[in-house]
Design an enzyme around this catalytic site. Structure first.
Site, PDB file in Angstrom:
ATOM      1  N   ASN A 139       0.819  -1.216   0.000  1.00 43.31           N
ATOM      2  CA  ASN A 139       0.000   0.000   0.000  1.00 43.31           C
ATOM      3  C   ASN A 139       0.857   1.271   0.000  1.00 43.31           C
ATOM      4  OD1 ASN A 139      -2.568  -1.301   0.114  1.00 43.31           O
ATOM      5  ND2 ASN A 139      -2.198  -1.769   2.267  1.00 43.31           N
TER       6      ASN A 139
ATOM      7  N   HIS B   6       6.379  -1.674   3.413  1.00 45.05           N
ATOM      8  CA  HIS B   6       6.193  -3.083   3.771  1.00 45.05           C
ATOM      9  C   HIS B   6       5.413  -3.809   2.694  1.00 45.05           C
ATOM     10  CE1 HIS B   6       2.930  -0.702   5.555  1.00 45.05           C
ATOM     11  NE2 HIS B   6       2.143  -1.741   5.361  1.00 45.05           N
TER      12      HIS B   6
HETATM   13  P1  5GP Z   1      -0.849  -0.919   5.781  1.00 44.21           P
HETATM   14  O1  5GP Z   1      -2.278  -0.505   5.739  1.00 44.21           O
HETATM   15  O2  5GP Z   1       0.049   0.194   6.256  1.00 44.21           O
HETATM   16  O3  5GP Z   1      -0.385  -1.513   4.475  1.00 44.21           O
HETATM   17  O4  5GP Z   1      -0.763  -2.105   6.827  1.00 44.21           O
HETATM   18  C1  5GP Z   1      -0.115  -2.028   8.050  1.00 44.21           C
HETATM   19  C2  5GP Z   1      -0.179  -3.401   8.679  1.00 44.21           C
HETATM   20  O5  5GP Z   1       0.658  -3.403   9.826  1.00 44.21           O
HETATM   21  C3  5GP Z   1      -1.571  -3.808   9.155  1.00 44.21           C
HETATM   22  O6  5GP Z   1      -1.947  -5.024   8.532  1.00 44.21           O
HETATM   23  C4  5GP Z   1      -1.424  -3.951  10.677  1.00 44.21           C
HETATM   24  O7  5GP Z   1      -2.167  -5.008  11.208  1.00 44.21           O
HETATM   25  C5  5GP Z   1       0.062  -4.179  10.828  1.00 44.21           C
HETATM   26  N1  5GP Z   1       0.602  -3.704  12.095  1.00 44.21           N
HETATM   27  C6  5GP Z   1       0.416  -2.473  12.650  1.00 44.21           C
HETATM   28  N2  5GP Z   1       1.075  -2.380  13.823  1.00 44.21           N
HETATM   29  C7  5GP Z   1       1.706  -3.575  14.013  1.00 44.21           C
HETATM   30  C8  5GP Z   1       2.542  -4.084  15.069  1.00 44.21           C
HETATM   31  O8  5GP Z   1       2.860  -3.429  16.068  1.00 44.21           O
HETATM   32  N3  5GP Z   1       2.998  -5.353  14.915  1.00 44.21           N
HETATM   33  C9  5GP Z   1       2.693  -6.115  13.828  1.00 44.21           C
HETATM   34  N4  5GP Z   1       3.204  -7.368  13.783  1.00 44.21           N
HETATM   35  N5  5GP Z   1       1.900  -5.664  12.826  1.00 44.21           N
HETATM   36  C10 5GP Z   1       1.406  -4.412  12.923  1.00 44.21           C
END
Ligand code: 5GP
Ligand code: ZN
Length: 122
Positions: free
Chosen positions: A85, A96
């Protein structure tokens, strides 16, 4: 910088680690969309696809292939989706790659620690 993924890299926040080397880290998503939902991140803080360098990106995808195989072998998923994203749909502003297993049959979400145990077993 108040970046949650930099804190994971520094060890300030724990994670279920699947892979680590000098430049990248893979760990289970804390709020998974499916069992085995994994995140692959560079250790250096890049914001998004426009920011990250090609060498790191290629390395991330090399390791993503290995993780894909591991998820298939250990969790018996039926497909794998890669998502990355940017902008308003990106919650965490540290590059990521999401690696999301897909299951043909409805598979209920298991606790992340249980999934990690399955992945850690030989
Ligand atoms: P994005 O919307 O930015 O692509 O996704 C971020 C992802 O990071 C989400 O799926 C969320 O669940 C994950 N995430 C956010 N904070 C943490 C964390 O502290 N630990 C882990 N393992 N995943 C996280
Ligand atoms: Zn960061």
């Amino acid at each position: 910088m108040n970046c949650i993924f930099c804190k994971i890299i520094n060890g300030e926040i724990p994670c279920y680690k699947l892979y680590e080397d000098d430049t990248i880290l893979a760990f289970l998503d804390i709020n998974p969309d499916s069992n085995g939902h994994t995140l692959l991140i560079p250790k250096k803080h890049y914001t998004d696809i426009m920011d990250i360098d090609n060498e790191t990106l290629m390395h991330i995808f090399d390791v993503a292939r290995e993780i894909k195989t591991k998820l298939e072998n250990k969790l018996h998923c039926d497909g794998i989706t890669f998502i990355q994203n940017n902008g308003d749909v990106q919650e965490v502003k540290h590059y990521h790659l999401h690696i999301k297993p897909y299951y043909n049959k409805n598979s209920h979400l298991q606790p992340v620690e249980d999934v990690f145990e399955k992945l850690a077993k030989n």
